[in-house]
Scaffold this active site. Sequence first.
Site, PDB file in Angstrom:
ATOM      1  N   PHE A  77     -70.199 -35.508 -23.131  1.00 25.74           N
ATOM      2  CA  PHE A  77     -70.881 -34.307 -22.863  1.00 25.74           C
ATOM      3  C   PHE A  77     -72.353 -34.127 -23.050  1.00 25.74           C
ATOM      4  CE2 PHE A  77     -66.537 -33.968 -24.688  1.00 25.74           C
ATOM      5  CZ  PHE A  77     -65.654 -33.761 -23.501  1.00 25.74           C
ATOM      6  N   GLY A  99     -72.122 -32.447  -7.738  1.00 28.73           N
ATOM      7  CA  GLY A  99     -71.826 -32.940  -9.152  1.00 28.73           C
ATOM      8  C   GLY A  99     -70.911 -31.565  -9.613  1.00 28.73           C
ATOM      9  N   GLU A 147     -70.971 -30.293 -15.105  1.00 26.48           N
ATOM     10  CA  GLU A 147     -71.465 -29.299 -15.938  1.00 26.48           C
ATOM     11  C   GLU A 147     -71.451 -27.965 -15.371  1.00 26.48           C
ATOM     12  OE1 GLU A 147     -75.114 -31.283 -18.006  1.00 26.48           O
ATOM     13  OE2 GLU A 147     -74.984 -32.041 -16.084  1.00 26.48           O
TER      14      GLU A 147
HETATM   15 MO1  MOS Z   1     -74.919 -34.203 -19.738  1.00 26.51          MO
HETATM   16  S1  MOS Z   1     -75.453 -32.786 -21.043  1.00 26.51           S
HETATM   17  O1  MOS Z   1     -76.395 -34.750 -18.951  1.00 26.51           O
HETATM   18  O2  MOS Z   1     -73.886 -35.324 -20.446  1.00 26.51           O
END
Ligand code: MOS
Length: 738
Positions: A250, A702, A705
């Site tokens: 993370f 992606g 996040e």
């Molecule tokens: Mo992430 S916060 O780029 O693992």
Amino acid sequence: MTLTTTHPAGRVLGEPVDRVDGHVKTTGAAQFSGDVPFPNLAHAALVHATATRARITRVDTEAASTLPGVHAVITHHNAPRMKPPPKPSVLNLPTLAAGTSVNYLNTDEVHWNGQPVAVVVADSLDIAREAARLVHVTYDELPAVVDFGQQEPNAVPQKAGALHEGTGKKGDAVAALEVAAVAVDLRFSTPMHHHNALEPHTTTASWHGGTLTVHDGTQNIDWTRRHLAQRFGIPVRAVRVVATFVGGAFGGKTNVWAGTVLAVVAAMVTGRPVRLALSREGVYRTVGGRTPSTQRVALGADSDGQLTSLIHTSVTQVGRVGGGPEQVVSQSRHLYDAANILVRQNQLTLDTVSNAVMRAPGEAIGSFALEAAMDELAHRLALDPIELRMRNEPDRDPLGGRLFARRGLREAYARGAARFRWADRTPEPGSMRDGRWLVGMGVASAYHPAWELPANLTMRLSANGDVLVRCAFHEMGMGSATAFAQVTAHALRVPLDSVLVEYGDSDLPAGPAAGGSAQTASVSRAILDAAARLKKNLTALAHRHDLSPTEAPGTILSRAGRCHLEVVVGADRGIGRLAGQLRFMTRFLLDRRRYVKAACGAQFCEVRVDRDTGEVRVTRWLGVFDIGTVVNAKTAAGQLRGGIVMGIGAALGEETLVDRGTGRIVNANLAEYHVPVHADIPRIDIECLGAPDPTMPLGVLGAGEVGIVGVAGAIANAVHHATGLRVRDLPITLDKLR
Ligand code: MOS
């Protein structure tokens, strides 16, 4: 270790294929960095400073060194000399927020409360930890600055960097706010957060003459390798970093933190392989977390809800010995079409451990403030909060006018509203009840930029039809190994079970860091390139042997009398590594001048708040996301769900408590830092729009996040809808709902 899949032949891209490593993980056969067996293995434990800023005047190691089973007590008096840490590389996006600049055990200086000041090496972990308790350090204390709240007025504007923007301005947002028909001007705060990966940081280090092998749970193999080479003054090729499995990261495992370096030191001093497994407390003391923030969001609109002013400013902290900008206002540059915009990030410097990136750094907490403020504005305008967002949905980037490579937000809200039955919501706060439960529904937008990093890779086709892909990418639970097997099968049009993927080892061609939600796009580009070259070579081979290029690849090879065909692709082909990487990143950044590339989504939630106690339960969740191409429907949904779970944690429980006098973290454990448990999480429905982004490899934006973004905002908005109360300071605990 051979990892295979049982997916039936046929269409493979986007399918919910079972994880190739599912079996070894569920049976316990998978070896994490703390599981790899070594003969004669010793165990290390850290001694943490209990002073905040100080010089060490004395270290009493007598009691520790005489404990049976102890082999070494290493302090700044007897530690081997190391080079100072290298500066993070612009070519390695997630390292931009540095680890720390401290040369551990090579200095008598203490820079934060918890910094490692000694390492004990013993026959067992228990002995090492007991001995660490017996080391007594005396300090000459120096004045320290640790109180975020008190220091807030001293914050200074963050500087823009190659990969992050500084202050953004359009028109005169301050003047526009003053004359707006309807306006809100609000202050928010979010506390420090910690990643709390299931696997605490663990390193097993061993030296063989001048070469070093570390098994390290890192999300940044190549950087770890180069970092250790520089620290210990050995060539990069003399360092091998292995991270076959990583138990969550993370962002907490992008940097090289003290534990990794000191495991290597301990192995050097004792001449034995050494394992340094941080305790949970050790992770809090030595690995940075997400900075706390205070934020101001001011919004002005005309009476139709068209935004005339958007102001978003933030204050965050870095450590005096490292850390980086938190991109708190990042999404506010791109989400809403306001006529006047002002975004600015300020930071202050404290005597604490560096801050670190943590899942959607910036956006995760910035979206809480922005999306809660949008909800307050909608309420003031007596406008549905989705309608307010749709009225301000831009055609081009609001700051600077770049084109959106793709933008599915309108569609995400439309699909989400229908599926979540948003129309059932009665707008008046407190108007929906179920017995003693006050029911609320909230929405918020998710947004996260799409990144790509250089990746090197080899692809080898064998005459029996098997394909081997080798690249030092990272499998930290996201399903990467599975996804890249799928991308390979798709690109070569071969059955999935003929693909074997090797990863997680610096002996392989260097991969990208697993950060910035960039790994899937980055490695996919390399796979597509390799597959194209392999097919071209195969076609040439077929022609040379009078074969049809449409034959199965394995058939062509065997008829041509070849065992295998291999191609090498990557950023550093033909030219030096650094030059290749630079060229890659320059091209990517130039492309970003034309396009805004981002994943986005609409978060829908329902909460129930106990009328008497204020207890908040999240009872329904739907996230509709535009992440571009979905490579694996199951693991992508898992990533998005994981982000939402983490966001629910941030909304309702997670808070690192810092002593205002010493900067010492006081709840450095999972008993007092409240991450959600299964009972806190409802069924989470995920939908992905699925259309590819035309500017990204394979169309991938992606998924790691964007899932956390907007979650805390949606919950705060739902809590207001349920109760009529606005909580602008995370976490939303029941004491704030009275
Ligand atoms: Mo992430 S916060 O780029 O693992």
